[in-house]
Design an enzyme around this catalytic site. Structure first.
Site, PDB file in Angstrom:
ATOM      1  CB  CYS A  50      -0.654  -0.100   1.144  1.00  0.00           C
ATOM      2  SG  CYS A  50      -2.076   0.968   0.488  1.00  0.00           S
TER       3      CYS A  50
ATOM      4  CG  HIS B 103      -3.902  -3.527   2.714  1.00  0.00           C
ATOM      5  ND1 HIS B 103      -2.660  -2.749   4.421  1.00  0.00           N
ATOM      6  CD2 HIS B 103      -4.223  -2.373   3.129  1.00  0.00           C
ATOM      7  CE1 HIS B 103      -2.757  -1.366   3.717  1.00  0.00           C
ATOM      8  NE2 HIS B 103      -3.653  -1.557   3.117  1.00  0.00           N
TER       9      HIS B 103
ATOM     10  CD  GLU C  79      -1.466  -5.455   6.063  1.00  0.00           C
ATOM     11  OE1 GLU C  79      -1.711  -4.557   6.095  1.00  0.00           O
ATOM     12  OE2 GLU C  79      -0.868  -6.041   4.383  1.00  0.00           O
TER      13      GLU C  79
END
Length: 227
Positions: free
Chosen positions: A115, A210, A212
């Site tokens: 990002c 994202h 994660e």
């Protein structure tokens, strides 16, 4: 049992964070980042903002580097004035992370920008950003999802060869690509969702979403395989 390659992850720096009986300045990171590194077979090391002149020494101790998401990049770094919807600057973090990126590129250390990290990679190589787009962060504090499609033959395509739905939360995007960078994935609206630096100095990739916040470890596994 081996710990795996050492993967540095840049962190937030936040004033006056409260936990338990304490309210203190803190460096912090969403737990999804180190979890994803561990799941992909690496050992996570957090890299709080520091003096840019020590970035090269920090990167020299790492096998790989992740530049995490976070606040908007200050437009001065790409020769622009702040737009009306651009957030407040995080100057210490900008300086530190730009220095980390340049050190990783200099040494050929595998690098993943997430990002804001993708946007900083673009800026570090002379690119510019769109300061506001609609449709990629619908509800404050809530990740949305949308599909991204890989560009055939790219590093990203080698890691994730099919179109997938990804967690997304951003309101800025790549505009002019930095020197040597190519797009490697797009959203349905044409937004560049991944960029990469083909060939030397090494494995260098940025994604606008994202990973994660998802359960797909392939991006981090690809980074770790390059260490």
């Amino acid at each position: 049992m081996t710990a795996g390659p050492l993967i540095g992850i840049s962190t937030y720096a936040e004033p006056g964070v409260r936990w338990g009986v304490w309210q203190l300045d803190a460096v912090l990171l969403p737990a999804g980042y180190p979890r994803l590194v561990r799941r992909a077979g690496g050992l996570a090391a957090l890299l709080p903002p520091d003096a840019p002149e020590v970035a090269a020494a920090a990167v020299a101790r790492l096998d790989g580097l992740v530049i995490a998401g976070g606040p908007d990049v200050e437009p001065v770094h790409y020769g622009a004035e702040p737009g009306p919807r651009t957030g407040p600057p995080a100057r210490a973090r900008d300086a530190w992370e730009l220095a980390l990126i340049r050190a990783a590129l200099d040494r050929g250390v595998p690098l993943l920008g997430i990002c804001r990290g993708m946007q900083l990679l673009n800026v570090a190589l002379g690119g510019t950003l769109v300061q506001h787009i609609d449709g990629h962060a619908e509800t404050p504090g809530v990740f949305g999802r949308h599909p991204v499609k890989p560009v055939p033959g790219t590093l990203y395509d080698a890691a994730v060869p099919e179109q997938i739905s990804v967690p997304t939360y951003h309101h800025q995007a790549v505009d002019r690509l930095g020197a040597g960078l190519i797009p490697s994935a797009y959203a349905e609206d044409g937004t560049v969702e991944a960029i990469e630096l083909p060939g030397p100095p090494g494995w260098t990739l940025g994604v606008q979403w994202h990973p994660e916040m998802d359960d797909d470890p392939r991006l981090l596994q690809s980074l770790i395989a390059a260490t």
